[in-house]
Enzyme design. Sequence first.
Site, PDB file in Angstrom:
ATOM      1  N   ASP A   4       0.835  -1.211   0.000  1.00 43.38           N
ATOM      2  CA  ASP A   4       0.000   0.000   0.000  1.00 43.38           C
ATOM      3  C   ASP A   4       0.872   1.264   0.000  1.00 43.38           C
ATOM      4  O   ASP A   4       2.106   1.195  -0.019  1.00 43.38           O
ATOM      5  CB  ASP A   4      -0.936  -0.057   1.212  1.00 43.38           C
ATOM      6  CG  ASP A   4      -2.315   0.516   0.923  1.00 43.38           C
ATOM      7  OD1 ASP A   4      -2.445   1.343   0.019  1.00 43.38           O
ATOM      8  OD2 ASP A   4      -3.266   0.129   1.636  1.00 43.38           O
ATOM      9  N   ASP A  45     -10.237   3.008  -3.675  1.00 37.92           N
ATOM     10  CA  ASP A  45     -10.847   1.826  -3.075  1.00 37.92           C
ATOM     11  C   ASP A  45     -12.222   1.539  -3.655  1.00 37.92           C
ATOM     12  O   ASP A  45     -13.026   2.441  -3.895  1.00 37.92           O
ATOM     13  CB  ASP A  45     -10.946   2.004  -1.558  1.00 37.92           C
ATOM     14  CG  ASP A  45      -9.569   1.882  -0.900  1.00 37.92           C
ATOM     15  OD1 ASP A  45      -8.565   1.757  -1.634  1.00 37.92           O
ATOM     16  OD2 ASP A  45      -9.512   1.913   0.335  1.00 37.92           O
TER      17      ASP A  45
HETATM   18  C1  GLA Z   1      -6.000   1.265   1.364  1.00 37.63           C
HETATM   19  C2  GLA Z   1      -6.114   0.209   0.262  1.00 37.63           C
HETATM   20  C3  GLA Z   1      -7.227  -0.749   0.617  1.00 37.63           C
HETATM   21  C4  GLA Z   1      -6.988  -1.390   1.960  1.00 37.63           C
HETATM   22  C5  GLA Z   1      -6.806  -0.321   3.018  1.00 37.63           C
HETATM   23  C6  GLA Z   1      -6.364  -0.909   4.340  1.00 37.63           C
HETATM   24  O1  GLA Z   1      -7.128   2.081   1.403  1.00 37.63           O
HETATM   25  O2  GLA Z   1      -6.348   0.824  -0.971  1.00 37.63           O
HETATM   26  O3  GLA Z   1      -7.373  -1.744  -0.393  1.00 37.63           O
HETATM   27  O4  GLA Z   1      -5.838  -2.199   1.877  1.00 37.63           O
HETATM   28  O5  GLA Z   1      -5.823   0.637   2.623  1.00 37.63           O
HETATM   29  O6  GLA Z   1      -6.131   0.087   5.305  1.00 37.63           O
END
Ligand code: GLA
Length: 439
Positions: A195, A262
């Site tokens: 990430d 997301d």
């Molecule tokens: C980010 C990623 C998500 C998830 C969250 C976890 O937003 O894009 O897919 O992994 O972090 O905190």
Amino acid sequence: MSNCIPPTTTGKTTSASSTTSKATTTTSSTSTVKTTTSTSTVTTTSKTTTSTTSSSTAEPSGSGPNKTIAKVPVLGWNSWNAYGGNINEAVILATANSMVSLGLKAAGYQFVDIDDTWSNITGRDPTTQRILPDSNKFPNGIEYLATEIHNLGLKFGIYGDAGLTTCSGFPGSLYYEDIDAQTFSDWGVDLIKYDNCAVPANWSDTYVTDEYTSNTALRYIRMGNALNTVSRPIVFSLCEWGADAVWTWGARVGHQWRLTGDSSSSWSFVTSAITTAASVATYTNFYGHGDMDMMEIGNGGLSSSEERTHFAAWSFLKSPIILGTNLTNLSPAQISVITNSELLAFSQDTTYGAPALQYDTTNPPTYFSGSSSAGQHAFGVNYVNSTASLTFTFSAIPQLANKTSWLVHDMWAKKDIGTFSGSYTASVAGHDTAALRFT
Ligand code: GLA
């Protein structure tokens, strides 16, 4: 970040812009570590003030993804969409068992991935600097979990972050790449989703023409190089939300790269992910796949037609397909969608690496075509929420233009429809997708 946005033809807001603000700038604790960007060498123990440096002037020396794994899109499950921070050993092992008992393993799903919040939030082992599991959530440790998952014939994925902390505030891997890659290898990890939160200010980006030299790419290259020094082949999943034109350099660094912010369980997410992925689909091929993010099938918010489009598009655009729901709540109809053998065969084809590409100029993109070992294919998305006729004109489809007459096959029903000359018109339910094969 350079605020690059995928060249979608819609002009809609895409993931890159919506997620730019997520790479939070943090400077605390950077003074206790020393590093350089040209190697993954870590010096973590000194408490003296040493400035961290990053440079994007030279072409980085990334060793590139391991080409013995992830030739075709990864199929699996990830904890985040369904469970967020409420993960533990029992939930993950129950999910792994469901992957087998529900027939998902038999259909090709392999990976069981834990997402954010699995580690000890209070910090690393003070002596070894190794990242530690949360002992309440994972009382037997991560190696035990990985072994149990391997014993089911499945693979195990973990989550990390190319910054000082993860998006939920757990230890990040920036400056600890070598230690963490070794730890993950020792534990039996088969995939790391990496990430992009808590990026220190000295790693922020200014515009560079070749985004492979961006500081964002460099942070990912550091972990990619570390993964290549450990004995275990580990799929490297770049999760930086489509920033810094990742589609132009993702295949040089990892096996898959997130294209969007997301996911949400909504039709607007499905359509915007299709629009973004279609605009950069030519970058996807064997060993490198644009990642449209984890699936929302089973999470409510999508009609059955919308769930079919979600699955079909992730298949024909050759995104990783990472289920994101409590598997035991899936209906037989939903399981039949996510195990559709003809769409999965298109996704997993080991002879044809390219995804289906848009062949019309509609916006959002309606018509796609491509080739597989089973024949030629066309796909049509009905963005209207009522039944519509979608006409596939053979002369307009690159793979079909050389003949006037084709035997048309419905990949959903797995049935031949008949032989048609010049064109075939499908009646497609609102928000559903036609999936056709031509021989
Ligand atoms: C980010 C990623 C998500 C998830 C969250 C976890 O937003 O894009 O897919 O992994 O972090 O905190």
